[in-house]
Design an enzyme around this catalytic site. Structure first.
Site, PDB file in Angstrom:
ATOM      1  N   LEU A  94      52.473  52.660  51.011  1.00 16.20           N
ATOM      2  CA  LEU A  94      53.464  51.925  49.802  1.00 16.20           C
ATOM      3  C   LEU A  94      54.746  52.229  50.469  1.00 16.20           C
ATOM      4  O   LEU A  94      55.679  51.827  49.762  1.00 16.20           O
ATOM      5  CB  LEU A  94      53.237  51.890  48.625  1.00 16.20           C
ATOM      6  CG  LEU A  94      51.771  51.470  47.967  1.00 16.20           C
ATOM      7  CD1 LEU A  94      50.835  52.579  47.720  1.00 16.20           C
ATOM      8  CD2 LEU A  94      52.146  51.092  46.409  1.00 16.20           C
ATOM      9  N   SER A 111      57.970  52.269  51.477  1.00 15.45           N
ATOM     10  CA  SER A 111      59.088  51.368  52.030  1.00 15.45           C
ATOM     11  C   SER A 111      60.003  51.312  50.770  1.00 15.45           C
ATOM     12  O   SER A 111      59.762  51.057  49.787  1.00 15.45           O
ATOM     13  CB  SER A 111      58.421  50.214  52.714  1.00 15.45           C
ATOM     14  OG  SER A 111      59.638  48.993  52.611  1.00 15.45           O
ATOM     15  N   TYR A 118      63.526  43.870  55.719  1.00 19.41           N
ATOM     16  CA  TYR A 118      62.484  43.850  54.928  1.00 19.41           C
ATOM     17  C   TYR A 118      61.414  42.919  55.287  1.00 19.41           C
ATOM     18  O   TYR A 118      60.240  43.445  55.598  1.00 19.41           O
ATOM     19  CB  TYR A 118      62.915  43.876  53.532  1.00 19.41           C
ATOM     20  CG  TYR A 118      61.721  44.153  52.543  1.00 19.41           C
ATOM     21  CD1 TYR A 118      61.337  45.228  51.950  1.00 19.41           C
ATOM     22  CD2 TYR A 118      61.091  43.020  51.917  1.00 19.41           C
ATOM     23  CE1 TYR A 118      60.358  45.694  51.127  1.00 19.41           C
ATOM     24  CE2 TYR A 118      60.164  43.316  50.686  1.00 19.41           C
ATOM     25  CZ  TYR A 118      59.728  44.487  50.617  1.00 19.41           C
ATOM     26  OH  TYR A 118      58.760  44.890  49.540  1.00 19.41           O
TER      27      TYR A 118
HETATM   28  N1  LIG Z   1      57.583  46.130  43.117  1.00 18.60           N
HETATM   29  C1  LIG Z   1      57.497  45.058  43.564  1.00 18.60           C
HETATM   30  O1  LIG Z   1      57.445  43.975  43.095  1.00 18.60           O
HETATM   31  C2  LIG Z   1      56.943  44.830  45.089  1.00 18.60           C
HETATM   32  C3  LIG Z   1      56.984  43.604  45.462  1.00 18.60           C
HETATM   33  C4  LIG Z   1      56.317  43.325  46.775  1.00 18.60           C
HETATM   34  C5  LIG Z   1      55.871  44.560  47.542  1.00 18.60           C
HETATM   35  N2  LIG Z   1      56.357  45.663  47.139  1.00 18.60           N
HETATM   36  C6  LIG Z   1      55.809  46.882  47.906  1.00 18.60           C
HETATM   37  O2  LIG Z   1      55.179  47.942  47.158  1.00 18.60           O
HETATM   38  C7  LIG Z   1      55.591  49.249  47.727  1.00 18.60           C
HETATM   39  C8  LIG Z   1      56.042  49.997  46.576  1.00 18.60           C
HETATM   40  O3  LIG Z   1      57.202  49.552  46.060  1.00 18.60           O
HETATM   41  P1  LIG Z   1      57.890  50.018  44.691  1.00 18.60           P
HETATM   42  O4  LIG Z   1      58.163  49.076  43.932  1.00 18.60           O
HETATM   43  O5  LIG Z   1      57.020  51.098  43.857  1.00 18.60           O
HETATM   44  O6  LIG Z   1      59.135  50.711  45.303  1.00 18.60           O
HETATM   45  P2  LIG Z   1      59.678  52.322  45.152  1.00 18.60           P
HETATM   46  O7  LIG Z   1      60.721  52.448  46.190  1.00 18.60           O
HETATM   47  O8  LIG Z   1      59.586  52.822  43.956  1.00 18.60           O
HETATM   48  O9  LIG Z   1      58.482  53.084  46.054  1.00 18.60           O
HETATM   49  C9  LIG Z   1      58.306  53.082  47.406  1.00 18.60           C
HETATM   50  C10 LIG Z   1      58.251  54.557  47.935  1.00 18.60           C
HETATM   51  O10 LIG Z   1      58.296  54.793  49.194  1.00 18.60           O
HETATM   52  C11 LIG Z   1      58.971  56.027  49.534  1.00 18.60           C
HETATM   53  N3  LIG Z   1      59.246  55.806  50.831  1.00 18.60           N
HETATM   54  C12 LIG Z   1      60.190  55.027  51.461  1.00 18.60           C
HETATM   55  N4  LIG Z   1      60.045  54.996  52.873  1.00 18.60           N
HETATM   56  C13 LIG Z   1      59.620  56.120  52.885  1.00 18.60           C
HETATM   57  C14 LIG Z   1      59.326  56.926  54.150  1.00 18.60           C
HETATM   58  N5  LIG Z   1      59.727  56.628  55.566  1.00 18.60           N
HETATM   59  N6  LIG Z   1      58.558  58.012  53.917  1.00 18.60           N
HETATM   60  C15 LIG Z   1      57.992  58.425  52.925  1.00 18.60           C
HETATM   61  N7  LIG Z   1      58.172  57.714  51.870  1.00 18.60           N
HETATM   62  C16 LIG Z   1      59.116  56.605  51.806  1.00 18.60           C
HETATM   63  C17 LIG Z   1      60.257  55.865  48.342  1.00 18.60           C
HETATM   64  O11 LIG Z   1      60.765  57.367  48.259  1.00 18.60           O
HETATM   65  C18 LIG Z   1      59.553  55.316  47.215  1.00 18.60           C
HETATM   66  O12 LIG Z   1      59.096  56.443  46.500  1.00 18.60           O
HETATM   67  C19 LIG Z   1      56.564  49.009  48.870  1.00 18.60           C
HETATM   68  O13 LIG Z   1      55.942  49.041  50.215  1.00 18.60           O
HETATM   69  C20 LIG Z   1      57.264  47.608  48.665  1.00 18.60           C
HETATM   70  O14 LIG Z   1      57.502  46.988  49.740  1.00 18.60           O
HETATM   71  C21 LIG Z   1      56.717  45.963  45.805  1.00 18.60           C
END
Ligand SMILES: NC(=O)c1ccc[n+]([C@@H]2O[C@H](COP(=O)([O-])OP(=O)(O)OC[C@H]3O[C@@H](n4cnc5c(N)ncnc54)[C@H](O)[C@@H]3O)[C@@H](O)[C@H]2O)c1
Length: 318
Positions: free
Chosen positions: A76, A78, A153
């Protein structure tokens, strides 16, 4: 005891996933560089002896004495917020976002290969871009601007999907892809600029609620507990290797409706105002979840009002 590695585990969804696996007596390794996540999300878990936090950038090779075996990897890691006004937005971390989903996916897949671990790549509804069909099924290829401001993205996620499928085809890696649609709930960051957290915090503080454009664009919001259940089923259900699955709540609302619902639920005196629509903002977003229903026997259980209630309570508390 089975070992689960959760990359991005200190983020919003990842920290719920960590907690849920610890509750079920798995050993959890959370790998996160905290670029958009927050250590506070996992602070309550640190005292659990089955939990290990590794502060690491997933785009780099991960070497740790702790890693003697891994059974499952959830990717996850990103940045996820499209709002350029937020310091956590992928628009403000364009290179990191591209690399997290390309090199980061490669490094984690290599780890999965090394340990023969099952792998789940978290993709996004954003790979559909500004869709020309109103309900997106997994076989829809999308309508994406390949070099627009959101492309870091969208194209990052598309690359991550391609990389995941390449490992399935070339090495037989037991991997699957989940396309998450908008998800919300406690532990979202107050400043992450996403619709629900923005509206709730503006309403609580009686500040203007900022709707971008005329507010007639639609979104559908899934509560985080439903998403966590869906992700687990997508990993564990037999027959999911090589599959791509939408997960989200198909209950579609306009952004303006969401603003009004939140304002009423908070009992706020905020005025709803309109600001310029961001570039490439999709007009509609509604998942077709028939495949997840059929394959995983999953469907979201928590309706918008109940989910918002819990989320509003959380933001009032912090
Ligand atoms: N929340 C949503 O509505 C949603 C919708 C579609 C997809 N997503 C995907 O779900 C995943 C989690 O999203 P979220 O909403 O929890 O966001 P978030 O930003 O809270 O969580 C992402 C986590 O990844 C970590 N991270 C990013 N790049 C990194 C790297 N290179 N090395 C180590 N850690 C890294 C960040 O520090 C963060 O803790 C992501 O991949 C996001 O693209 C989320």
């Amino acid at each position: 005891m089975q070992k689960i590695l959760i990359a991005g585990g200190a983020g919003f969804i990842g920290s719920h996933l960590c907690e849920s696996f610890l509750d079920e007596n798995y050993a959890v390794i959370c790998v996160d560089n905290l670029i958009t996540g927050d250590k506070k999300n996992i602070d309550p878990l640190i005292k659990n002896s089955n939990f290990k936090f590794i502060n690491h950038d997933t785009t780099k090779f991960l070497q740790s004495d702790e890693l003697t075996e891994i059974d499952y990897i959830f990717h996850l890691a990103s940045p996820a917020s499209p709002n350029k006004k937020s310091p956590r937005s992928y628009i403000n971390h364009p290179i990191e976002t591209l690399l997290a989903n390309s090199l980061g996916t490669y490094e984690l897949l290599e780890l999965a290969k090394k340990f023969s671990a099952k792998f789940l790549y978290v993709s996004s509804s954003e790979i559909y871009g500004n869709p020309t069909i109103s309900q997106q099924t997994e076989d829809y290829f999308g309508n994406v601007n390949p070099n627009g401001i959101r492309s870091v993205y969208d194209e990052g996620k598309r690359f991550g999907e391609a990389m995941t499928m390449a490992y399935v085809r070339k090495f037989g890696t037991d991997a699957r892809i989940v396309r998450i649609f908008n998800t919300y709930g406690p532990k979202m960051q107050k400043d992450d600029g996403r619709v629900i957290s923005n509206f709730i915090n503006q309403a609580i503080e009686n500040k203007q609620i900022t709707v971008y454009g005329d507010g007639n664009q639609t979104r559908s919001f899934c509560y985080v507990d439903d998403m966590v259940n869906g992700l687990k089923l997508a990993m564990f259900t037999p027959g999911t290797k090589g599959q791509v699955m939408n997960l989200g709540n198909p209950d579609e609302k306009t952004i303006l409706e969401i603003a009004r619902i939140i304002k009423n639920m908070v009992g706020s005196s905020s005025e709803i105002i309109h600001e310029e629509l961001p570039e490439d903002d999709p007009e509609n977003r509604k998942p077709d979840i028939e495949k997840a229903k059929r394959l995983l026997k999953w469907s979201p259980k928590i309706n918008l009002e109940d989910g918002l209630k819990k989320t509003i309570e959380y933001f009032k508390k912090i």
